[in-house]
Design a protein around this motif. Structure first.
Motif, PDB file in Angstrom:
ATOM      1  N   ARG A 274       3.136  41.126  32.714  1.00 30.99           N
ATOM      2  CA  ARG A 274       2.844  42.522  32.377  1.00 30.99           C
ATOM      3  C   ARG A 274       4.107  43.370  32.211  1.00 30.99           C
ATOM      4  O   ARG A 274       4.081  44.402  31.549  1.00 30.99           O
ATOM      5  CB  ARG A 274       1.952  43.142  33.446  1.00 30.99           C
ATOM      6  CG  ARG A 274       2.547  43.126  34.836  1.00 30.99           C
ATOM      7  CD  ARG A 274       1.612  43.735  35.856  1.00 30.99           C
ATOM      8  NE  ARG A 274       2.137  43.631  37.211  1.00 30.99           N
ATOM      9  CZ  ARG A 274       1.518  44.122  38.277  1.00 30.99           C
ATOM     10  NH1 ARG A 274       0.366  44.747  38.129  1.00 30.99           N
ATOM     11  NH2 ARG A 274       2.043  43.990  39.484  1.00 30.99           N
ATOM     12  N   SER A 275       5.225  42.946  32.834  1.00 31.65           N
ATOM     13  CA  SER A 275       6.464  43.717  32.729  1.00 31.65           C
ATOM     14  C   SER A 275       7.263  43.256  31.516  1.00 31.65           C
ATOM     15  O   SER A 275       6.874  42.334  30.797  1.00 31.65           O
ATOM     16  CB  SER A 275       7.304  43.537  33.998  1.00 31.65           C
ATOM     17  OG  SER A 275       7.846  42.227  34.033  1.00 31.65           O
ATOM     18  N   ASN A 276       8.414  43.899  31.300  1.00 29.33           N
ATOM     19  CA  ASN A 276       9.288  43.530  30.187  1.00 29.33           C
ATOM     20  C   ASN A 276      10.500  42.737  30.672  1.00 29.33           C
ATOM     21  O   ASN A 276      11.550  42.739  30.044  1.00 29.33           O
ATOM     22  CB  ASN A 276       9.752  44.780  29.430  1.00 29.33           C
ATOM     23  CG  ASN A 276      10.521  45.747  30.337  1.00 29.33           C
ATOM     24  OD1 ASN A 276      10.630  45.515  31.538  1.00 29.33           O
ATOM     25  ND2 ASN A 276      11.034  46.816  29.751  1.00 29.33           N
ATOM     26  N   LEU A 277      10.343  42.027  31.794  1.00 25.78           N
ATOM     27  CA  LEU A 277      11.462  41.286  32.374  1.00 25.78           C
ATOM     28  C   LEU A 277      11.807  40.019  31.580  1.00 25.78           C
ATOM     29  O   LEU A 277      12.939  39.560  31.607  1.00 25.78           O
ATOM     30  CB  LEU A 277      11.155  40.913  33.833  1.00 25.78           C
ATOM     31  CG  LEU A 277      11.093  42.086  34.829  1.00 25.78           C
ATOM     32  CD1 LEU A 277      10.633  41.602  36.203  1.00 25.78           C
ATOM     33  CD2 LEU A 277      12.455  42.760  34.916  1.00 25.78           C
ATOM     34  N   ALA A 278      10.827  39.451  30.896  1.00 25.66           N
ATOM     35  CA  ALA A 278      11.101  38.259  30.085  1.00 25.66           C
ATOM     36  C   ALA A 278      11.873  38.657  28.833  1.00 25.66           C
ATOM     37  O   ALA A 278      11.585  39.683  28.211  1.00 25.66           O
ATOM     38  CB  ALA A 278       9.804  37.553  29.708  1.00 25.66           C
ATOM     39  N   VAL A 279      12.863  37.838  28.449  1.00 32.26           N
ATOM     40  CA  VAL A 279      13.680  38.167  27.275  1.00 32.26           C
ATOM     41  C   VAL A 279      12.964  37.804  25.976  1.00 32.26           C
ATOM     42  O   VAL A 279      13.281  38.348  24.914  1.00 32.26           O
ATOM     43  CB  VAL A 279      15.055  37.468  27.336  1.00 32.26           C
ATOM     44  CG1 VAL A 279      15.844  37.956  28.538  1.00 32.26           C
ATOM     45  CG2 VAL A 279      14.908  35.946  27.371  1.00 32.26           C
ATOM     46  N   SER A 280      11.982  36.885  26.062  1.00 34.89           N
ATOM     47  CA  SER A 280      11.217  36.520  24.864  1.00 34.89           C
ATOM     48  C   SER A 280       9.908  35.867  25.303  1.00 34.89           C
ATOM     49  O   SER A 280       9.784  35.399  26.442  1.00 34.89           O
ATOM     50  CB  SER A 280      12.018  35.558  23.979  1.00 34.89           C
ATOM     51  OG  SER A 280      11.364  35.355  22.727  1.00 34.89           O
ATOM     52  N   HIS A 281       8.958  35.855  24.388  1.00 35.36           N
ATOM     53  CA  HIS A 281       7.645  35.272  24.685  1.00 35.36           C
ATOM     54  C   HIS A 281       7.177  34.454  23.495  1.00 35.36           C
ATOM     55  O   HIS A 281       7.201  34.924  22.348  1.00 35.36           O
ATOM     56  CB  HIS A 281       6.633  36.375  24.995  1.00 35.36           C
ATOM     57  CG  HIS A 281       5.247  35.874  25.265  1.00 35.36           C
ATOM     58  ND1 HIS A 281       4.953  35.015  26.307  1.00 35.36           N
ATOM     59  CD2 HIS A 281       4.072  36.096  24.621  1.00 35.36           C
ATOM     60  CE1 HIS A 281       3.666  34.745  26.305  1.00 35.36           C
ATOM     61  NE2 HIS A 281       3.107  35.376  25.286  1.00 35.36           N
ATOM     62  N   VAL A 282       6.745  33.210  23.771  1.00 34.38           N
ATOM     63  CA  VAL A 282       6.258  32.301  22.723  1.00 34.38           C
ATOM     64  C   VAL A 282       4.778  32.042  22.957  1.00 34.38           C
ATOM     65  O   VAL A 282       4.384  31.553  24.023  1.00 34.38           O
ATOM     66  CB  VAL A 282       7.029  30.963  22.743  1.00 34.38           C
ATOM     67  CG1 VAL A 282       6.533  30.050  21.619  1.00 34.38           C
ATOM     68  CG2 VAL A 282       8.533  31.197  22.623  1.00 34.38           C
TER      69      VAL A 282
END
Length: 312
Positions: free
Chosen positions: A131-139
């Motif tokens: 839910r947060s924006n902590l990941a640098v990318s999402h596949v």
């Protein structure tokens, strides 16, 4: 008398050249070994490797990391937030260069990702987002569109009339929520009626139990959308002795599901591309470690698969 045979100068020169070449080669190999030894480690954590979909992601990631020359450790959190947290900490202790994470829970995996972020280790999420924006990318695939595709298939198969049901995955994952959202929104636009749903947690056995509950409450249903193939296969087991079983469609495109479609047991599935997702995540990690910018999200394609439409 002691006889001393002196080697010709040319021979001594040849030996010296060979020795120099050997030393140079040894230094080169040592440098390469040192470079390989210090190449950053990738860490892949999947929520449930017993699910063929996630096993395919793992296998593809291993192959892609080998092509790029990055060592990779792969782990199974077994759908446990506690184990996921422990594995993240292990990856941090091992000084991973990038962590590739398929979150156990979209809402509560943030805590584990926060630990990696504080350790300055980037995280790339797969299939399920956090839910947060902590990941640098999402596949991932576009699960809302996938849900809409499933609804359109049911309307097509039922010729626009009838009551239907749905088997829901793990409720706190964005995957389940988005597939459900796309499916329900599309169903509301047409003549079909969604009369009930049951939670099967993306598991075959739990999917079987969920199907039993659903058919008991709503014996009139003509079709069921299972939010993944494992639940769809469990639903088929629950319907083996049903006199007039509803049609079942799944989501993922696993080998087991495709085999069931070929045998006329499963009506259809919305096929994801787990191999592509695994390899894409590793490619992004490699780009990141080499100093390149990567996109915040990458979408993997979907396909409708029915008996006459099996992808190559």
């Amino acid at each position: 008398m002691v006889r001393v045979d002196h080697q010709p100068k040319r021979t001594r020169l040849g030996i010296a050249i060979r020795a120099l070449l050997i030393c140079s080669l040894a230094l080169l190999l040592s440098a390469c070994e040192k470079q390989s030894r210090h190449k950053p480690q990738l860490c892949l954590i999947l929520s449930n490797v017993s699910n063929p979909f996630f096993a395919s992601i793992r296998d593809a990631a291993r192959k892609e990391s080998a092509r790029h020359g990055y060592p990779i450790d792969t782990y199974d959190s077994e759908n446990s937030l506690q184990k996921e947290n422990t594995l993240i900490q292990q990856c941090i202790s091992n000084k991973a260069g990038v962590i590739l994470l398929n979150p156990t829970d979209s809402f509560h995996s943030d805590n584990a990702v926060k630990l990696a972020s504080e350790a300055k280790i980037p995280v790339i999420t797969l299939d399920r987002a956090i839910r947060s924006n902590l990941a640098v990318s999402h596949v991932s695939s576009d699960n809302i569109i996938g849900g809409q595709m499933a609804a359109n298939l049911l309307e097509r198969f039922l010729k626009g009339e009838g009551d239907i049901g749905m088997l829901v995955g793990i409720p706190d994952t964005d995957t389940a929520q988005q597939r459900g959202k796309g499916f329900i929104e599309q169903i509301k636009k047409g003549p079909l009626t969604l009369v009930g749903s049951e939670v099967g947690n993306f598991d075959r056995h739990q999917g079987k139990l969920a199907m039993q509950r659903l058919i008991k409450k709503h014996p009139q249903i003509k079709a069921v959308f299972a939010q993944n193939d494992e639940m769809a296969l469990g639903a088929l087991q629950a319907l083996l002795d049903h006199p007039s079983p509803p049609i079942v469609i799944g989501f993922d495109g696993s080998k087991r599901a495709l085999s069931a479609i070929e045998r006329g047991l499963l009506t259809a599935t919305i096929a994801q591309q787990p191999d592509e997702m695994g390899s894409t995540a590793v490619k992004l990690a490699a780009q990141l470690l080499e100093g390149d910018r990567i996109p915040p999200s990458v979408s993997s394609p979907l396909a409708q698969v029915i008996r006459t439409n099996k992808p190559n």
